[in-house]
Design a protein around this motif. Structure first.
Motif, PDB file in Angstrom:
ATOM      1  N   THR A   1     -46.468 -23.895 142.675  1.00 31.41           N
ATOM      2  CA  THR A   1     -45.454 -23.691 143.764  1.00 31.41           C
ATOM      3  C   THR A   1     -44.639 -22.509 143.099  1.00 31.41           C
ATOM      4  OG1 THR A   1     -45.255 -25.880 144.276  1.00 31.41           O
ATOM      5  CG2 THR A   1     -43.163 -24.491 144.639  1.00 31.41           C
TER       6      THR A   1
ATOM      7  N   SER B   1     -46.514 -22.816 148.251  1.00 27.82           N
ATOM      8  CA  SER B   1     -47.554 -23.590 147.404  1.00 27.82           C
ATOM      9  C   SER B   1     -48.645 -23.503 147.773  1.00 27.82           C
ATOM     10  CB  SER B   1     -46.835 -25.069 147.548  1.00 27.82           C
ATOM     11  OG  SER B   1     -46.998 -25.730 148.616  1.00 27.82           O
TER      12      SER B   1
ATOM     13  N   GLU C   1     -40.177 -21.711 149.402  1.00 27.42           N
ATOM     14  CA  GLU C   1     -41.144 -21.733 148.378  1.00 27.42           C
ATOM     15  C   GLU C   1     -42.607 -21.627 149.272  1.00 27.42           C
ATOM     16  OE1 GLU C   1     -39.336 -25.055 145.384  1.00 27.42           O
ATOM     17  OE2 GLU C   1     -40.882 -25.862 147.004  1.00 27.42           O
TER      18      GLU C   1
END
Length: 214
Positions: free
Chosen positions: A126, A121, A119
């Motif tokens: 995100t 962010s 991920e």
């Protein structure tokens, strides 16, 4: 807030990386070039030993396993060597302007298999990166709007273990602020109005003369 992203598999990633690295970046050491690693080797560093970055250990590669960096010589493996509590995660915080748009870009690829994922962010948003491939570098670009005077960019692995998620050429740059629309000065408007009245008055005068001559 909207997110605009572009993800493409690049056979000639180095050429495109050069064009993005030429832009002013807010990221310190986004190419991971400040730590020396011999060619065809790797080395694990504590994040405190890698300029700009914090978080988990950072494993830096240089042309290892035939993988050439998207930009420069070095790149990282997010799932680094050594022990780690929780998910592998690195981050960097920098100054931003509330309400201003910024462009984030980076390259990524799989080490072992296409199921690797992480991920990213930034500014409260995100994005899961789940389309890795071993065939070459993929490019990610997104536009975000800053919501605070400082913003944190974070990469967090979504798969366990000490292998996977190669990343390079991380860049964040502020987009140009649109120029304000020019507003005519009051004197300019007054002069324009006077000229318009004179033009209309002249036309009326000519019309009256034409009528009187009949």
């Amino acid at each position: 807030m909207s997110l605009v992203s572009v993800r493409t598999l690049l056979g000639a990633a180095t050429l495109l990386a050069a064009s993005f690295s030429s832009q002013a970046t807010l990221i310190v050491n986004g190419d991971f070039e400040e730590n020396f690693v011999a060619s065809n080797n790797w080395k694990s560093f504590a994040s405190s030993a890698v300029a700009g970055w914090q978080g988990s250990n950072i494993e830096i590669w240089n042309a290892l396993n035939g993988v050439i960096a998207a930009s420069g010589k070095n790149f990282i493996e997010l799932n680094a060597h050594g022990s780690n509590v929780g998910a592998w995660s690195i981050f960097q915080t920098f100054a931003t302007e509330v309400g201003r748009d910024y462009q984030l870009s980076f390259y990524y690829r799989a080490r072992n298999n296409n199921s690797e994922a992480f991920e990213v962010s930034f500014a409260g948003l995100t994005q899961a990166m789940t389309d890795h491939t071993k065939a070459g570098w993929s490019f990610f670009s997104s536009i975000f709007t800053a919501t605070a005077e400082t913003s944190t960019l974070r990469f967090t692995s979504l798969n366990s273990g000490t292998q996977g998620n190669l990343i390079d050429a991380i860049n964040v740059s502020a987009l140009p602020v649109p120029a304000p629309t020019a507003v005519p000065e009051p004197a300019t408007l007054a002069a324009f109005g006077a000229g318009l009245l004179a033009l209309v008055g002249g036309r009326r005068l000519r019309r009256n003369k034409a009528k009187n001559s009949l």
